[in-house]
Write a protein that holds these residues in place. Structure first.
Motif, short mmCIF file in Angstrom:
data_model
loop_
_atom_site.label_atom_id
_atom_site.label_comp_id
_atom_site.label_asym_id
_atom_site.label_seq_id
_atom_site.Cartn_x
_atom_site.Cartn_y
_atom_site.Cartn_z
N UNK A 61 -11.66 8.80 -4.78
CA UNK A 61 -12.08 7.59 -5.50
C UNK A 61 -13.58 7.61 -5.76
N UNK A 62 -13.99 6.80 -6.72
CA UNK A 62 -15.41 6.70 -7.08
C UNK A 62 -16.21 5.99 -5.99
N UNK A 63 -15.57 5.07 -5.27
CA UNK A 63 -16.27 4.33 -4.22
C UNK A 63 -15.31 4.00 -3.09
N UNK A 64 -15.88 3.83 -1.90
CA UNK A 64 -15.07 3.47 -0.74
C UNK A 64 -14.52 2.06 -0.92
N UNK A 65 -15.25 1.22 -1.66
CA UNK A 65 -14.79 -0.15 -1.93
C UNK A 65 -13.49 -0.12 -2.71
N UNK A 66 -13.39 0.78 -3.68
CA UNK A 66 -12.16 0.90 -4.47
C UNK A 66 -10.98 1.25 -3.57
N UNK A 67 -11.19 2.18 -2.65
CA UNK A 67 -10.14 2.57 -1.71
C UNK A 67 -9.72 1.38 -0.85
N UNK A 68 -10.70 0.71 -0.30
CA UNK A 68 -10.42 -0.44 0.57
C UNK A 68 -9.69 -1.54 -0.19
N UNK A 69 -10.17 -1.85 -1.38
CA UNK A 69 -9.54 -2.92 -2.17
C UNK A 69 -8.12 -2.58 -2.56
N UNK A 70 -7.85 -1.30 -2.81
CA UNK A 70 -6.53 -0.88 -3.27
C UNK A 70 -5.54 -0.66 -2.14
N UNK A 71 -6.00 -0.04 -1.05
CA UNK A 71 -5.06 0.43 -0.04
C UNK A 71 -5.15 -0.25 1.31
N UNK A 72 -6.19 -0.99 1.55
CA UNK A 72 -6.37 -1.55 2.89
C UNK A 72 -5.82 -2.97 3.01
N UNK A 73 -4.76 -3.26 2.26
CA UNK A 73 -4.12 -4.54 2.49
C UNK A 73 -3.52 -4.47 3.89
N UNK A 74 -3.57 -5.56 4.56
CA UNK A 74 -3.14 -5.55 5.96
C UNK A 74 -1.63 -5.51 6.05
N UNK A 75 -1.14 -4.41 6.61
CA UNK A 75 0.29 -4.30 6.86
C UNK A 75 0.54 -4.79 8.29
N UNK A 76 1.76 -5.07 8.60
CA UNK A 76 2.12 -5.54 9.94
C UNK A 76 1.71 -4.49 10.98
N UNK A 77 1.89 -3.23 10.67
CA UNK A 77 1.55 -2.17 11.61
C UNK A 77 0.05 -2.10 11.86
N UNK A 78 -0.75 -2.24 10.80
CA UNK A 78 -2.21 -2.22 10.95
C UNK A 78 -2.65 -3.43 11.77
N UNK A 79 -2.09 -4.59 11.45
CA UNK A 79 -2.43 -5.82 12.18
C UNK A 79 -2.08 -5.69 13.67
N UNK A 80 -0.87 -5.23 13.97
CA UNK A 80 -0.45 -5.07 15.36
C UNK A 80 -1.34 -4.07 16.09
N UNK A 81 -1.69 -2.98 15.42
CA UNK A 81 -2.55 -1.97 16.02
C UNK A 81 -3.93 -2.52 16.33
N UNK A 82 -4.47 -3.30 15.41
CA UNK A 82 -5.80 -3.89 15.62
C UNK A 82 -5.76 -4.88 16.78
#
Length: 107
Positions: free
Chosen positions: A75-96
């Motif tokens: 990607x052109x920027x890390x922000x683009x990656x975060x905005x596109x793919x870092x939606x909080x999934x149940x697994x990510x939330x539980x892990x955090x």
């Protein structure tokens, strides 16, 4: 794949879908082939881009660093990656939450 099919030429760039001579496959060819594979496997018809999205989300769910995922996807920027793919999934939330719980128990 190149060991199983000696007539195939490895592409010079890091492309996923390519012809046997190493040139890239046109997007419409990949899309139509993927649609047919989904139908034969009796799976919902998705786009090949869904594989990219799933891969990125699985990496993040597994705990991969967002910077690594950003670089892997190109990607052109890390922000683009975060905005596109870092939606909080149940697994990510539980892990955090589990990480936080372990952190607070150490104190």
């Amino acid at each position: 794949m190149y060991l199983r099919y000696p007539g195939y030429k490895k592409p010079e760039t890091n492309i996923v879908f390519h012809q046997q001579d190493g040139r890239w496959l046109r997007t419409n060819v990949v899309r139509e082939y993927f649609k047919e594979v989904c139908k034969r496997a009796e799976l919902p018809v998705l786009s090949p881009h869904a594989l990219r999205h799933s891969h990125a989300v699985h990496l993040l769910e597994a705990g991969a660093n967002i910077k690594y995922v950003f670089e892997r996807l190109g990607h052109a920027s890390i922000k683009m990656t975060a905005d596109t793919y870092l939606h909080v999934t149940k697994k990510i939330e539980d892990g955090a939450l589990e990480l936080y719980q372990r952190y607070t128990e150490r104190k």
